[in-house]
Design an enzyme around this catalytic site. Structure first.
Site, PDB file in Angstrom:
ATOM      1  CG  LEU A 143      44.139  10.027 -78.698  1.00  0.00           C
ATOM      2  CD1 LEU A 143      44.868  10.484 -77.440  1.00  0.00           C
ATOM      3  CD2 LEU A 143      45.068  10.057 -79.912  1.00  0.00           C
ATOM      4  CG  ASP A 144      41.771  13.015 -78.264  1.00  0.00           C
ATOM      5  OD1 ASP A 144      42.109  13.362 -77.120  1.00  0.00           O
ATOM      6  OD2 ASP A 144      42.471  13.223 -79.271  1.00  0.00           O
TER       7      ASP A 144
END
Length: 288
Positions: free
Chosen positions: A232-233
């Site tokens: 994530l990210d």
């Protein structure tokens, strides 16, 4: 629209690569318009973007597979262990936009595409809410609502996959799409999903980054556009920007200022992707 060919190259750094590529274009009667290169000392990699005029080029560059170019260029590539890709500026890539309720990035992308700033086609917008459908209707773009809940994530993603198979995008943009895509889905589209995250990564990953920034008392907030990976990210960063905030700003002020950043940062990343200006190596990018 200009008609040019863009050759993107990454390979181990070695003497003679620039001269060899320039000579190849020259020998086949091409005219180089732009040439940019970067040698990364830490990884020992050489990265290059060459844009040339194909008007008098004596190798057939017709779509779809550019097989003639590969036949001539493969011996050069093999000599220097090059990974390469050739793109034609005349070809308009197809972009599917994902969005939830926040519409600022969506509206900005649609306006820039309509005005000719983004040389791509948008066959479809996918959302898990109906809120932005009037915007899609205004721009006469198909709009699909795929509701996502904790219970139906697998079925929802299968429906999204069916829409993608139907509309055949070259890449996808998450324009504040507030759902996490599965690892299986992301694996299918390496370096083909662009996200906008509303913080200056790697700070404040995950949900509610403006609230995290407010609680931390930061003096700068930012936005980051990156390619999506399983983490994530954490994908390769394409573009970032920041704006100053002060002790007088509330969370709502941070959100308002941040939205302006998000639009600009995402549109830059999309334009650079469309113009074939990005080379990814490791978890980094070079943007020429």
């Amino acid at each position: 629209m200009k008609n040019s060919a863009i050759l993107l190259i990454s390979c181990p750094d070695a003497k003679g690569e620039v001269a060899t590529i320039a000579d190849f274009v020259y020998r086949h009667n091409g005219n180089i318009l732009h040439a940019d290169e970067h040698a990364d000392e830490e990884s020992g990699l050489f990265l290059m973007r060459v844009e040339f005029d194909p008007k008098d080029f004596d190798i057939n560059l017709s779509e779809p597979d550019l097989a003639d170019f590969a036949r001539y260029f493969d011996p050069v590539a093999a000599k220097f262990q090059m990974k390469w890709r050739l793109a034609l500026s005349s070809r308009r890539p197809r972009m599917i936009i994902f969005v939830s309720k926040y519409d600022h990035c969506l509206v900005d992308l649609l306006y820039r595409q309509k005005s000719g700033e983004l040389a791509c086609d948008i066959p479809l917008i996918i959302s898990n809410h109906a809120d932005t459908q009037p915007i899609a209707d205004f721009y006469k773009i198909s709009y699909a609502i795929v509701s996502v809940t904790k219970e139906n994530k697998t079925e929802a993603e299968a429906r999204i996959q069916s829409l993608i198979d139907q509309h055949r995008p070259d890449f996808m943009v998450l324009a504040r799409y507030m759902q996490i895509l599965s690892n299986d889905f992301v694996h299918r589209y390496p370096q083909r999903i662009i996200n906008i995250h509303h913080s200056f990564l790697p700070a404040f990953v995950g949900a509610r980054p403006y609230h995290q920034a407010f609680e931390r008392g930061v003096k700068l907030i930012g936005a980051t556009s990156h390619y999506v990976t399983e983490v994530l990210d954490d994908g390769p960063i394409i573009e970032q920007d920041v704006v100053r905030v002060s002790h007088r700003d509330e969370v709502e002020d941070l959100i308002r200022k941040g939205r302006d950043l998000e639009k600009v940062v995402l549109s830059r990343a999309v334009r650079w992707h469309v113009e074939n200006r990005i080379l990814v190596y490791g978890n980094k990018t070079v943007v020429f």
